[in-house]
Scaffold this motif. Sequence first.
Motif, PDB file in Angstrom:
ATOM      1  N   LYS A   1       2.596   5.607  -6.007  1.00 23.67           N
ATOM      2  CA  LYS A   1       2.283   5.830  -7.393  1.00 23.67           C
ATOM      3  C   LYS A   1       1.193   6.707  -7.732  1.00 23.67           C
ATOM      4  N   ASP A   2       0.206   6.939  -6.680  1.00 24.37           N
ATOM      5  CA  ASP A   2      -1.151   7.605  -6.889  1.00 24.37           C
ATOM      6  C   ASP A   2      -0.943   9.031  -7.070  1.00 24.37           C
TER       7      ASP A   2
ATOM      8  N   ASN B   1      -6.835  -0.597  -7.504  1.00 19.35           N
ATOM      9  CA  ASN B   1      -5.672   0.594  -7.248  1.00 19.35           C
ATOM     10  C   ASN B   1      -5.967   1.950  -8.441  1.00 19.35           C
TER      11      ASN B   1
ATOM     12  N   GLN C   1       1.944   1.810  -3.611  1.00 18.18           N
ATOM     13  CA  GLN C   1       0.820   2.213  -4.418  1.00 18.18           C
ATOM     14  C   GLN C   1       0.443   3.868  -3.925  1.00 18.18           C
TER      15      GLN C   1
ATOM     16  N   SER D   1       0.795  -1.194  -0.004  1.00 18.94           N
ATOM     17  CA  SER D   1      -0.064   0.042   0.044  1.00 18.94           C
ATOM     18  C   SER D   1       0.645   1.153   0.062  1.00 18.94           C
TER      19      SER D   1
END
Length: 133
Positions: free
Chosen positions: A8-9, A119, A5, A2
Motif C-alpha cells: 500500500k505504501d 501506517n 501495508q 506488514s
Amino acid sequence: DSAVQAIKDRTMILEAVQKKEVDTTGSNEGVYYHLLREGTGAAVSVDDTVTVFYKGSLLKDGSIFDQTKDKPATFPLKRLIKGWQVGLPMCKVGGKIRLLIPSGLAYTIRSRSKAIPPNSVLVFDIEVLASKR
C-alpha cells in the motif's frame, strides 16, 4: 499485515510520483529519495552524528508534523527511524535531500504523536549541515 501495508505504501508513493506531486531521484531499500541540492562535503554514514535542518510531513495530505525552526538539530543517525538511516547516506554534507519513507521504515502501526497516524508514509526534507563519526 506488514507485507500488505508495504505494498500500500509503495503504491501510494509511486502514484504521487506519477501525478508529479513528488519527485524522486531513485530508491534505496524501500526509501525513495530526491537530491534537492548536491552536497560538496563528505558522504553521510549511518554511524555518524548529523546536524540538520529538517521538515517532516505526511504524504497523504502534506501536513507538517515536525520541523526545525531557527536552530539545527543534532542526532546520532543510528537512533533515528530506519528510513533516515537508509536514506540520509544518499546525501553529502552541504546537500539537501527529500526522503519518502514508507510506514514500515518509520513508525509502522505505532503513533509517535497524534499528528502522525499509524501506517503513515512520511516525507522529510533534510539539509545536512555537518556529519561526524
